[in-house]
Design an enzyme around this catalytic site. Structure first.
Site, short mmCIF file in Angstrom:
data_model
loop_
_atom_site.label_atom_id
_atom_site.label_comp_id
_atom_site.label_asym_id
_atom_site.label_seq_id
_atom_site.Cartn_x
_atom_site.Cartn_y
_atom_site.Cartn_z
N CYS A 142 0.81 -1.22 0.00
CA CYS A 142 0.00 0.00 0.00
C CYS A 142 0.84 1.27 0.00
O CYS A 142 0.34 2.34 -0.35
CB CYS A 142 -0.95 0.00 1.20
SG CYS A 142 -2.10 -1.39 1.21
N ASN A 189 -10.00 -0.24 -0.43
CA ASN A 189 -8.54 -0.15 -0.38
C ASN A 189 -7.98 -0.73 -1.68
O ASN A 189 -8.02 -1.93 -1.91
CB ASN A 189 -8.02 -0.93 0.83
CG ASN A 189 -6.51 -0.85 0.99
OD1 ASN A 189 -5.80 -0.40 0.09
ND2 ASN A 189 -6.02 -1.29 2.13
N HIS A 201 -3.51 7.34 2.02
CA HIS A 201 -3.85 6.00 1.56
C HIS A 201 -5.26 5.68 2.05
O HIS A 201 -5.61 5.93 3.20
CB HIS A 201 -2.85 4.99 2.12
CG HIS A 201 -3.26 3.57 1.91
ND1 HIS A 201 -3.68 3.09 0.69
CD2 HIS A 201 -3.32 2.52 2.78
CE1 HIS A 201 -3.99 1.81 0.82
NE2 HIS A 201 -3.77 1.45 2.07
#
Length: 330
Positions: A124, A287, A257
């Site tokens: 990520c 996500n 993020h």
């Protein structure tokens, strides 16, 4: 007597963002659809994560396809041609193949005949890592114009019977074009990258070519990851501001993020930002790992929120653990 020639002011070489692009697969999977398959509910997912839906790549639609679509939009927005690119970096944890790099496929499909291309894997945090790498290449003169992409098909590594993980992730891609310019007015001011390998088992995929010979599935200890994320993101935000002798009051936009709405809200509150200064897409995208920041960035640029001269803070944390931040003057 001839006039004295005044010395030219030396400007720093900075990586300026020329353009942004994004791509999301057409198929949308809602919480209600997932609730029909696993023991969960829309209320449970929204309360804990803020996620309401996610995009899922179609059969035969690869990470390179998503990356290519986002790349073409970024190149068009930047107003450049493919021939001007020196470098392509794709941040991804879900490449098309074990090798070669997905970036080389994007390079070929773009028709790029020069320069070099490779992948970065920091899960990520991948896009922030890739920004830092591209910025370094530009500042050392090895590239002038770079295409940085975050692209993922996390749907391919999910256990769709595990309600703790399958509700959290989606597919997508985002891209930016960077160009080295001598300027004190805009560009990437600094990037700050970290990792802590002792915690890799808290967020990992239980497969790989060297260990199991399989792709494997994503596994996560959510509560422990949450605690580390809150702590590390707070630290790396402070680090970025201190490096530039700035304070939270100088930030115009936080582009975090997009993992969990509670984490995003926590960072925003720590910085005392108005919620309207925080770019949030997790409710619609879930996500998307390395793609989440460039997807959110592209949305806020194209809808007019982020404007020339704004100070933009990017931050992310991912498996590894990896984490990082970047400060960009738009």
């Amino acid at each position: 007597m001839s006039e004295l020639v005044q010395p030219r002011e030396i400007m720093p070489l900075r990586s300026v963002v020329l353009g942004c692009g994004a791509y999301l697969p057409s198929r949308i999977v809602t919480n209600e659809e997932l609730a029909a398959k696993v023991d969960t509910s829309d209320e449970w997912i929204v309360q804990r994560t803020g996620i309401r839906q996610r995009h899922v790549a179609a059969e035969g639609e690869f990470t390179s396809d998503l990356a290519l679509a986002a790349a073409r939009k970024a190149i068009g927005h930047a107003g450049i041609t493919v021939d001007e690119l020196d470098l392509v970096i794709v941040a991804t944890a879900t490449p098309d193949n074990t090798f070669p790099a997905t970036a080389t496929k994007v390079q070929h499909k773009l028709g790029m005949k020069r320069g070099f291309a490779f992948d970065v894997q920091a899960v990520c945090s991948g896009f922030v890592y890739a920004l830092g790498v591209a910025d370094s290449f530009i500042k050392t003169g090895q590239a002038k114009t770079a295409l940085v992409i975050g692209a993922e098909t996390f749907s391919r590594i999910l256990d769709w019977n595990d309600r703790q993980t399958c509700v959290l992730f989606g597919d997508g891609a985002g891209a930016v074009v960077l160009r080295g310019e001598e300027t004190a007015e805009r560009g990437i001011l600094s990037t700050h990258l970290h990792s802590e390998g002792e915690h890799y088992e808290l967020l990992h995929v239980d497969g790989g070519p060297s260990s199991t010979g399989t792709v494997g599935h994503l596994r996560m200890e959510g509560r422990k990851v949450f605690v580390h994320a809150v702590q590390r993101l707070a630290e790396v935000v402070d680090e970025a501001l201190a490096a530039q002798k700035l304070t939270a009051r100088d930030i115009d936009w936080l582009v975090p993020h997009q993992a969990n709405k509670r984490i995003i809200d926590g960072v925003g509150k720590k910085l005392a930002l108005d919620p309207r200064q925080v770019v949030v897409t997790v409710d619609r995208h879930a996500n998307t790992s390395a793609a989440s920041i460039p997807l959110a960035l592209a949305e806020a640029v194209h809808d007019g929120r982020i404007k020339r001269g704004d100070l933009v803070l990017l931050e992310a944390m991912g498996g590894g653990f990896t984490w990082g931040s970047a400060l960009v003057r738009w």
